[in-house]
Design an enzyme around this catalytic site. Structure first.
Site, PDB file in Angstrom:
ATOM      1  N   GLY A 332     -37.578   4.215 -37.687  1.00 47.25           N
ATOM      2  CA  GLY A 332     -36.824   5.287 -37.043  1.00 47.25           C
ATOM      3  C   GLY A 332     -37.739   6.402 -36.591  1.00 47.25           C
ATOM      4  O   GLY A 332     -38.875   6.174 -36.146  1.00 47.25           O
ATOM      5  N   SER A 333     -37.282   7.628 -36.752  1.00 44.86           N
ATOM      6  CA  SER A 333     -37.947   8.773 -36.126  1.00 44.86           C
ATOM      7  C   SER A 333     -39.328   9.079 -36.681  1.00 44.86           C
ATOM      8  O   SER A 333     -40.113   9.779 -36.017  1.00 44.86           O
ATOM      9  CB  SER A 333     -37.053  10.014 -36.232  1.00 44.86           C
ATOM     10  OG  SER A 333     -35.869   9.823 -35.475  1.00 44.86           O
TER      11      SER A 333
END
Length: 616
Positions: A332-333
C-alpha cells in the site's frame, strides 16, 4: 556185526586187513598228486602278518594323529591366535558417539538466548529386566508416562532401546537410586531458551535428535552443531566398560556460538508493544522490525503471536515460522516513497511541483479513487505524499513511465531475496512490465499489485535514511569459536539506488507525514524529528483469492535529519479499525522511543523545514 541188505544179521567174523605191498623200485609208479584246492580270497583289509608289524603300524598311525594335533595346536596358538583374539575383542568392542556440545545463540551484547544443558537418555537392555510390569510401575510416576507404555518398552529381547529422552541429571539420579535392573543412562543435552518466547521466530527450534528445524537453529546448524566424537571400548556382558581393557577416544569438537545483531532489550520492547496492539486491534498477526540504517543490522524482529521454542509442538506448524520474512503482503502507501524517489531522481518533479488531483481517474478501463472522497485538490508533490493520495501518485508516476518505475523498484530490492538467508524467506512478488495489464502500472505506483515481506519494506526506508545507499539487512553479527575467536558474519552488500540529494529531499517530504496536516501525527516523539509513511492496503485473503480486510502499517526513521534507526510496524487483518496511522503509528512511537533511549541516541535539536502541501 554187519547189516546186510534185507535186514538179516550175520555173525561170521571178517578177515583181518592185509597190509598193502610195498612197491619195488622197478615197478613203482609215481604217486598221484592230490587235486589242487582253490584258495580263499584274502579279506579287503590287509592284516600285518606278525604282532611286531601290527605294533609298528599302530605307532605310525598314532604318530600321524599326534602330529596333526600338534600342527593344529601350533596353527591355533602361533598362526591364527591373533586373528581369533581380534575376533574375540571385536565381539566385546562397543563404539558410541560422543555428542558435541552445541553452541549458544546470543544477542549482539552476548546475552544468551539459546543454550544447551546436560541431560540423560534412559536406555534399556530388555534381556536384563526381570519384571517389566513392576519396573514400569516404579518408573511411571517419575517419568510421567503411562505404565502400559513403559511396560511395552521394557518387554522383549532387544539389547538396546530408549525409554525416555533428555531428562534432567537429577531425575536420572532418582531413577538410578531405585536400582532397577536393565536400565542405563546415556549422556546427551537438551536445548533451553532462558528468555522464553523472546525472539522465538528468530531463534527457531530443535528436533529431539539435536538438529535445528527452524530459524537460526536451522540456518546456522553447521556452525552450532560442532563435530561429534567417537569412543571405542571393551564391554562386559552387561554392557558396561571394562576399566582395564583397551579404549580409544576421538574427542568431540564443540560448536561455535552464534552472535546475532538482535538487541535483547529492544526485541523485548518491540514484542510487548506489538502483542498489545495485535490484541487491541483484534488483528490476525503483526510484525515489528528495527534496523540500523548504516549497517543494515536488525536490532529487533518481533512477531505476534509468538511461541515457546522449547515446546514447538504446542502450536501449529504454521505458527512456528517467522512471518516477518515468510509472509508477503501488498504494502500500500508505504510503497509510494519508491515512486516518489524515482520521480525525483529522474528530475521530472520536485518536492514543490504542483499537481491537480481530480476526484477520480480512469485508467485501463478502471476507475480509481482515494481512500476518502474529495473534490479537485491542488497538492504539491510533498502534499501528495503527506496526504497519501493514490490519484496524485498515479499522476506523478506517469511522468516517468512503467519501465523506469520498474527499474527503481528492482534497485530497492523488490522481488529479490534480502540476503539474510533466513529459512522460509519469501522474495515477494513483482511481475515484469511485459506481464502488466493496463491497470497494473497505476496500482503498482501506489503500492498494490506487488507484494513484499516486512523486512523488505523496512529496507526501503533504511535506504532513504542512508542517503540513497541500500545496505542488505543482516541478522548474524558473527560466530565465536571454541577457542574464543570471533569471526564476523558475511559482509552486507550495498547498492546505490538514488543520490544523497534525492534522499535528503524525500526525508524532508516524509517529515510532513507526521505533521498535523499529515496522516500520522500519532507517530511523533517529543524532542525528536520523525519521518515516515502510513500504509492502509487492501489485503489478499488466500482462502478466497480475493481482497478482504486490510494491512495497516507505519514505517519511519529517526532522527529525521540524521537517521540512525528505522522501525516498521505491520498489522494483518485488524478488525478494530484499519488505518495505519491510528493503529501502527502508536506502536512505532513506543518502540522507537525505547530504542533511541536504550542506545543513547539524542535529539539533534534542529527544526524541520516547513514544506508546502498545497498550491498556490
Amino acid at each position: 556185526m554187519t547189516t546186510r541188505a534185507g535186514g538179516s544179521t550175520s555173525t561170521k567174523p571178517r578177515p583181518a586187513a592185509r597190509p598193502a605191498p610195498r612197491p619195488s623200485a622197478r615197478s613203482q609208479a609215481p604217486a598221484r598228486r592230490p587235486a589242487p584246492q582253490r584258495r580263499p580270497k584274502p579279506p579287503r583289509t590287509v592284516v600285518l602278518g606278525d604282532p611286531h608289524g601290527r605294533l609298528r603300524s599302530a605307532c605310525v598311525v598314532l604318530a600321524i594323529i599326534l602330529s596333526l594335533f600338534v600342527g593344529r595346536l601350533v596353527q591355533l596358538q602361533a598362526v591364527e591366535a591373533p586373528a581369533y583374539a581380534a575376533r574375540a575383542e571385536a565381539g566385546r568392542l562397543r563404539t558410541v558417539t560422543l555428542p558435541a556440545t552445541r553452541g549458544d545463540i546470543t544477542d549482539v551484547n552476548g546475552v544468551v538466548l539459546s543454550t544447551s544443558v546436560a541431560a540423560r537418555n534412559v536406555t534399556v537392555d530388555q534381556t536384563l529386566v526381570h519384571d517389566p510390569a513392576a519396573t514400569a510401575a516404579a518408573l511411571s510416576p517419575l517419568l510421567g508416562l503411562s505404565a502400559s507404555d513403559l511396560t511395552a518398552k521394557l518387554t522383549g529381547t532387544r539389547r538396546f532401546g530408549y525409554v525416555a529422552l533428555q531428562i534432567t541429571p537429577e531425575l536420572w539420579a532418582s531413577i538410578r537410586d531405585l536400582k532397577l535392573p536393565g536400565l542405563f543412562a546415556e549422556d546427551t543435552s537438551r536445548r533451553i531458551y532462558p528468555a522464553g518466547d523472546l525472539a522465538a521466530s528468530v531463534l527457531g527450534f530443535m528436533s529431539r535428535d539435536g538438529t535445528g528445524l527452524g530459524g537460526i537453529e536451522l540456518a546456522q546448524q553447521r556452525q552450532l552443531a560442532g563435530v561429534a566424537g567417537i569412543d571405542t571400548f571393551e564391554a562386559a556382558a552387561h554392557g558396561r566398560q571394562i576399566p582395564t581393557a583397551t579404549a580409544t577416544e576421538q574427542r568431540a569438537i564443540p560448536g561455535s556460538t552464534v552472535r546475532l545483531t538482535i538487541d535483547r532489550d529492544i526485541q523485548w520492547a518491540a514484542q510487548q508493544a506489538l502483542a498489545s496492539e495485535v490484541k487491541a486491534a483484534n488483528a490476525d498477526s503483526g510484525s515489528v522490525v528495527v534496523e540500523d540504517v548504516r549497517t543494515g543490522a536488525l536490532l529487533a524482529l518481533a512477531t505476534a503471536p509468538s511461541f515457546n521454542p522449547a515446546d514447538p509442538g504446542s502450536v501449529s506448524i504454521a505458527d512456528r515460522g517467522n512471518p516477518a520474512v515468510s509472509d508477503i503482503y501488498e504494502p500500500g502507501s508505504t510503497s509510494k516513497i519508491m515512486t516518489m524517489a524515482a520521480v525525483l531522481e529522474e528530475g521530472k518533479l520536485n518536492a514543490l511541483s504542483p499537481l491537480t488531483v481530480p476526484p477520480e481517474l480512469k485508467r485501463g478501463g478502471a476507475v480509481f479513487h482515494d481512500s476518502h472522497a474529495h473534490g479537485t485538490e491542488h497538492l504539491t508533490l510533498t502534499g501528495v505524499l503527506a496526504k497519501s493520495s493514490n490519484l496524485g501518485t498515479i499522476l506523478a508516476s506517469e511522468t516517468i513511465g512503467a519501465n523506469t518505475l520498474y527499474g527503481y523498484l528492482k534497485k530497492f530490492g523488490m522481488g529479490d531475496p534480502t540476503g539474510m538467508r533466513f529459512p522460509g524467506e519469501s522474495r515477494g512478488l513483482l511481475p515484469a512490465p511485459n506481464q502488466w495489464s493496463q491497470t497494473t502500472f497505476p496500482t503498482v505506483a501506489f503500492g498494490q499489485g506487488l507484494s513484499v515481506n516486512a523486512v523488505q519494506a523496512t529496507s526501503v526506508f533504511a535506504t532513504i535514511a542512508n542517503n540513497g545507499l541500500r545496505v542488505s539487512p543482516s541478522l548474524v553479527a558473527g560466530t565465536v569459536g571454541p577457542d574464543g575467536t570471533f569471526t564476523s558474519g558475511q559482509a552486507p552488500t550495498t547498492t546505490r539506488v538514488v543520490s544523497p540529494r534525492t534522499a535528503a529531499t524525500l526525508r524532508a517530504m516524509l517529515e510532513a507525514v507526521t505533521s498535523d496536516e499529515g496522516t500520522a501525527p500519532m507517530a511523533r516523539i517529543p524532542g525528536y524529528r520523525i519521518a515516515g509513511k502510513t500504509g492502509t492496503a487492501n489485503r489478499v485473503d488466500p482462502t478466497c483469492g480475493c481482497y478482504r480486510g486490510y494491512t495497516a502499517s507505519f514505517i519511519g526513521f529517526a532522527p529525521a535529519d540524521n537517521p540512525r534507526l528505522v522501525v516498521s510496524v505491520t498489522l494483518q487483518n485488524p478488525k478494530n479499525g484499519h488505518y495505519g496511522g491510528r493503529l501502527a503509528g502508536p506502536v512505532f512511537k513506543r518502540v522507537m522511543s525505547f530504542a533511541l533511549q536504550s542506545l543513547g541516541i539524542p535529539p539533534t535539536g534542529t527544526k524541520p523545514a516547513r514544506m508546502r502541501l498545497v498550491w498556490p
